[in-house]
Enzyme design. Sequence first.
Site, PDB file in Angstrom:
ATOM      1  N   ALA A 185      42.602  37.816  40.912  1.00 26.05           N
ATOM      2  CA  ALA A 185      43.777  38.703  40.971  1.00 26.05           C
ATOM      3  C   ALA A 185      44.571  38.728  39.662  1.00 26.05           C
ATOM      4  CB  ALA A 185      44.688  38.312  42.140  1.00 26.05           C
ATOM      5  N   ARG A 186      43.833  38.575  38.548  1.00 28.48           N
ATOM      6  CA  ARG A 186      44.439  38.689  37.207  1.00 28.48           C
ATOM      7  C   ARG A 186      45.424  37.561  36.851  1.00 28.48           C
ATOM      8  NH1 ARG A 186      40.540  41.230  36.873  1.00 28.48           N
ATOM      9  NH2 ARG A 186      40.304  43.382  36.189  1.00 28.48           N
ATOM     10  N   LEU A 187      45.468  36.477  37.684  1.00 26.56           N
ATOM     11  CA  LEU A 187      46.340  35.348  37.338  1.00 26.56           C
ATOM     12  C   LEU A 187      45.536  34.344  36.513  1.00 26.56           C
ATOM     13  CD1 LEU A 187      48.521  34.867  40.537  1.00 26.56           C
ATOM     14  CD2 LEU A 187      49.147  35.838  38.328  1.00 26.56           C
TER      15      LEU A 187
END
Length: 207
Positions: A185-187
């Site tokens: 999730a792009r973290l």
Amino acid sequence: MQPLETRKDYTYGTLEQNQLLENPLEQLSVWLEQASQAGILEPNGMTVCTVRQGRPSSRVVLLRGMDTGLVFYTNYLSRKGTDTATNAFASASFWWAALERQVRVEGQLEKVSSTESDAYFASRPYESQLASAASPQSQAIERPALEQLVMDLRTNYPERVPRPEHWGGYRLVPDYLEFWQGRKARLHDRIVYKFKGGKWKKERLAP
Ligand SMILES: Cc1cc2nc3c(=O)[nH]c(=O)nc-3n(C[C@H](O)[C@H](O)[C@H](O)COP(=O)(O)O)c2cc1C
């Protein structure tokens, strides 16, 4: 053409400050070894960026060794070489897609010793010696003229080619490195090393 709007989630690994070695160049060696074990083609390919009068230019070169910095070989009269003569600051980056990892390096370029360049040039296959000694890298040239330069050199040096003075190594001596691991999730995880007061300090950056 494949759609450019890909949406891959990265789940291969995670990164914590205390998992990373104190010396970032040793950490880079570990990641290079893992990229090699993973079967990545040319894991030592890195994009090096140089800057002249505020204008950046980047290209891929092959990392050939690591000591106090990252060593690669090239033509000192090439664009990257002449950029470096007026501005030693440079950056390099690696992207190993199969491992969902990026490494960024910033620092200054210095020439390696002529003894090191001689030894590396002498270790190269004859055809590579011919090409790098004959080619006026980054100059405009027609293909037949280039091939003629190689043929002339082959006639003059039928067995081994002496290293031209304008060809040799650069060492990118870093004061900043970032290790990036893709996350869900792009973290993503980003751990940077900064060289301050004679020591490397690590910190996490927001993705
Ligand atoms: C995979 C790969 C590896 C390369 N390795 C080198 C290298 O080690 N040294 C080099 O001078 N050029 C290498 N090149 C060519 C450079 O990308 C570039 O074309 C050349 O150095 C001229 O760059 P310049 O005009 O910006 O100086 C490589 C290119 C690729 C795609």
